[in-house]
Write a protein that holds these residues in place. Structure first.
Motif, mmCIF file in Angstrom:
data_model
loop_
_atom_site.group_PDB
_atom_site.id
_atom_site.type_symbol
_atom_site.label_atom_id
_atom_site.label_comp_id
_atom_site.label_asym_id
_atom_site.label_seq_id
_atom_site.Cartn_x
_atom_site.Cartn_y
_atom_site.Cartn_z
ATOM 1 N N SER A 125 -42.908 11.377 -23.270
ATOM 2 C CA SER A 125 -42.246 11.909 -22.078
ATOM 3 C C SER A 125 -41.637 10.812 -21.217
ATOM 4 N N PHE A 126 -42.203 9.608 -21.283
ATOM 5 C CA PHE A 126 -41.640 8.485 -20.538
ATOM 6 C C PHE A 126 -40.517 7.788 -21.311
ATOM 7 N N GLN A 127 -40.482 7.959 -22.632
ATOM 8 C CA GLN A 127 -39.537 7.202 -23.452
ATOM 9 C C GLN A 127 -38.429 8.052 -24.047
ATOM 10 N N ASP A 128 -38.739 9.264 -24.485
ATOM 11 C CA ASP A 128 -37.817 10.058 -25.291
ATOM 12 C C ASP A 128 -37.044 11.090 -24.472
ATOM 13 N N SER A 129 -37.048 10.963 -23.164
ATOM 14 C CA SER A 129 -36.377 11.951 -22.309
ATOM 15 C C SER A 129 -34.964 11.541 -21.926
ATOM 16 N N PHE A 130 -34.533 10.356 -22.343
ATOM 17 C CA PHE A 130 -33.228 9.847 -21.898
ATOM 18 C C PHE A 130 -32.074 10.744 -22.339
ATOM 19 N N GLY A 131 -32.044 11.109 -23.645
ATOM 20 C CA GLY A 131 -30.923 11.894 -24.157
ATOM 21 C C GLY A 131 -30.782 13.229 -23.463
ATOM 22 N N ILE A 132 -31.903 13.887 -23.176
ATOM 23 C CA ILE A 132 -31.862 15.192 -22.520
ATOM 24 C C ILE A 132 -31.362 15.058 -21.091
ATOM 25 N N VAL A 133 -31.861 14.074 -20.366
ATOM 26 C CA VAL A 133 -31.436 13.875 -18.982
ATOM 27 C C VAL A 133 -29.964 13.494 -18.924
ATOM 28 N N ASP A 134 -29.523 12.624 -19.815
ATOM 29 C CA ASP A 134 -28.146 12.147 -19.783
ATOM 30 C C ASP A 134 -27.154 13.287 -20.012
ATOM 31 N N ILE A 135 -27.447 14.190 -20.925
ATOM 32 C CA ILE A 135 -26.527 15.286 -21.237
ATOM 33 C C ILE A 135 -26.605 16.395 -20.195
ATOM 34 N N MET A 136 -27.805 16.731 -19.743
ATOM 35 C CA MET A 136 -27.975 17.906 -18.892
ATOM 36 C C MET A 136 -27.686 17.629 -17.424
ATOM 37 N N THR A 137 -28.150 16.514 -16.892
ATOM 38 C CA THR A 137 -28.046 16.308 -15.442
ATOM 39 C C THR A 137 -27.493 14.955 -15.040
ATOM 40 N N SER A 138 -27.513 13.973 -15.937
ATOM 41 C CA SER A 138 -27.088 12.594 -15.616
ATOM 42 C C SER A 138 -27.852 12.026 -14.419
ATOM 43 N N GLY A 139 -29.111 12.415 -14.302
ATOM 44 C CA GLY A 139 -29.956 11.901 -13.235
ATOM 45 C C GLY A 139 -29.846 12.638 -11.926
ATOM 46 N N GLY A 140 -28.925 13.563 -11.783
ATOM 47 C CA GLY A 140 -28.716 14.288 -10.535
ATOM 48 C C GLY A 140 -29.357 15.662 -10.568
ATOM 49 N N PRO A 141 -29.085 16.457 -9.525
ATOM 50 C CA PRO A 141 -28.352 16.075 -8.310
ATOM 51 C C PRO A 141 -29.230 15.289 -7.334
ATOM 52 N N MET A 155 -37.553 7.264 -14.918
ATOM 53 C CA MET A 155 -37.626 5.800 -15.040
ATOM 54 C C MET A 155 -36.777 5.286 -16.190
ATOM 55 N N VAL A 156 -36.837 5.958 -17.340
ATOM 56 C CA VAL A 156 -36.083 5.490 -18.490
ATOM 57 C C VAL A 156 -34.589 5.640 -18.261
ATOM 58 N N TYR A 157 -34.172 6.678 -17.526
ATOM 59 C CA TYR A 157 -32.747 6.845 -17.246
ATOM 60 C C TYR A 157 -32.287 5.879 -16.167
ATOM 61 N N LYS A 158 -33.147 5.551 -15.229
ATOM 62 C CA LYS A 158 -32.787 4.584 -14.195
ATOM 63 C C LYS A 158 -32.573 3.202 -14.804
ATOM 64 N N ILE A 159 -33.352 2.859 -15.822
ATOM 65 C CA ILE A 159 -33.138 1.584 -16.513
ATOM 66 C C ILE A 159 -31.732 1.539 -17.099
ATOM 67 N N TYR A 160 -31.325 2.647 -17.717
ATOM 68 C CA TYR A 160 -29.991 2.710 -18.312
ATOM 69 C C TYR A 160 -28.897 2.645 -17.247
ATOM 70 N N SER A 161 -29.032 3.455 -16.201
ATOM 71 C CA SER A 161 -27.978 3.506 -15.182
ATOM 72 C C SER A 161 -27.854 2.196 -14.420
ATOM 73 N N ASP A 162 -28.966 1.553 -14.095
ATOM 74 C CA ASP A 162 -28.896 0.284 -13.377
ATOM 75 C C ASP A 162 -28.386 -0.843 -14.280
ATOM 76 N N GLY A 163 -28.781 -0.813 -15.558
ATOM 77 C CA GLY A 163 -28.396 -1.892 -16.460
ATOM 78 C C GLY A 163 -26.980 -1.772 -16.979
ATOM 79 N N PHE A 164 -26.604 -0.587 -17.479
ATOM 80 C CA PHE A 164 -25.312 -0.435 -18.144
ATOM 81 C C PHE A 164 -24.221 0.061 -17.199
ATOM 82 N N LYS A 165 -24.578 0.782 -16.163
ATOM 83 C CA LYS A 165 -23.584 1.231 -15.196
ATOM 84 C C LYS A 165 -23.498 0.293 -13.994
ATOM 85 N N GLY A 166 -24.652 -0.125 -13.494
ATOM 86 C CA GLY A 166 -24.670 -1.030 -12.353
ATOM 87 C C GLY A 166 -24.602 -2.500 -12.730
#
Length: 294
Positions: free
Chosen positions: A225-241, A248-259
């Motif tokens: 649940s801490f590691q494998d949730s990235f794909g679902i969050v990215d497609i469904m909500t993109s971390g929002g609203p 946490m796993v999506y924040k790592i991606y957004s801060d690293g690759f977007k920020g």
């Protein structure tokens, strides 16, 4: 007597172990070492080398209230999704184990969800739970605004939890069904002859005997649940609203690759790894005491 394989020369054993050691070093130790190095330095977004900053990245992260919100959301997500996936998987496995009519068909169908890739699963649930189409649209006509994941953070988090839980129901079902089938039928038949009801036999006989499987799946589900949730969050909500599903796993991606904050993202990955390790140690230290291995 159990036979053991021995090698006349120790080099033969080393040669068998070398491929696995290379894989572990290449895909775990080397990336983990790089993440530790980046977390202690300031990585320039456009090149130019690393600047040693020590623990400044960790201090900056731990002082950020948005990061603690992400930790809280991740804990809530892990607890609810794990509970749903394991409870439903346990119930379905118990019903299938009773060999009701069509149980062989259910045994195959209930495994399929785990074979679906997370992005495809997320896309499907994004349409299924859309407030402007399908059943949800009818519900919104009767109660306007009761469901809107695009604007309501609680609805968005609930939709992500439902999608993730649905995927892991099949995974848990496989192990629970195997555990139930490993229970001697003589025990269940003896309890039935003593007048125990179906629920009583499940709670007093079957459930204690599958607690090792429950403990194993608890550790696996929380970790995933801490590691494998990235794909679902990215497609469904993109971390929002409003960062309501910014796990946490999506924040790592957004801060690293977007920020382009590579050092901060590396530090977050180290914190996430330590959190998973601590949760696993806690489970082995306190929860395993309730497991019946015999």
């Amino acid at each position: 007597m159990e036979k053991k394989t021995t090698f006349n020369r120790w080099t033969v054993g080393i040669l068998f172990a070398v491929p696995q050691l290379i894989l572990i070093f290449t895909f775990f130790y080397w990336p983990a070492g790089q993440a530790v190095f980046w977390s202690l330095t300031l990585q320039q977004p456009w090149g130019g080398g690393n600047i040693w900053v020590g623990l400044d990245n960790f201090i900056s992260i731990l002082e950020d209230p948005n990061y603690w919100d992400s930790v809280t959301i991740s804990m809530i997500f892990a607890a609810i999704s794990t509970g749903l996936a394991m409870a439903i998987g346990l119930i379905l496995a118990a019903l299938t184990d009773r060999q009701l009519r069509g149980s062989k068909f259910y045994r195959v169908v209930l495994i399929w969800p785990y074979g679906i890739a997370a992005p495809a699963l997320a896309m499907a649930f994004r349409f299924i739970l859309a407030p402007e189409a399908g059943l949800i649209a009818v519900v919104n006509q009767w109660w306007p605004g009761i469901w809107d994941p695009g604007l309501n953070g609680a609805d968005a988090l609930a939709s992500v939890i439902v999608a993730f839980s649905w995927k892991y129901i099949g995974y848990n079902f496989i192990f629970f069904l195997a555990a139930f089938q490993g229970i001697p039928r003589s025990l269940i038949e003896a309890a039935a002859m003593d007048g125990s009801s179906v629920l009583r036999r499940f709670w007093d006989v079957q459930f204690p005997l599958v607690t090792p499987t429950i403990f194993f799946l608890l550790v696996i589900n929380i970790t995933e649940s801490f590691q494998d949730s990235f794909g679902i969050v990215d497609i469904m909500t993109s971390g929002g609203p409003h960062n309501s599903t910014n796990l946490m796993v999506y924040k790592i991606y957004s801060d690293g690759f977007k920020g382009l904050d590579f050092s901060g993202a590396a530090a977050q990955s180290i914190i996430l790894m330590l959190l998973i390790i601590l949760l696993t140690i806690f489970q082995f230290r306190f929860i395993e005491r309730r497991v019946h291995y015999r």
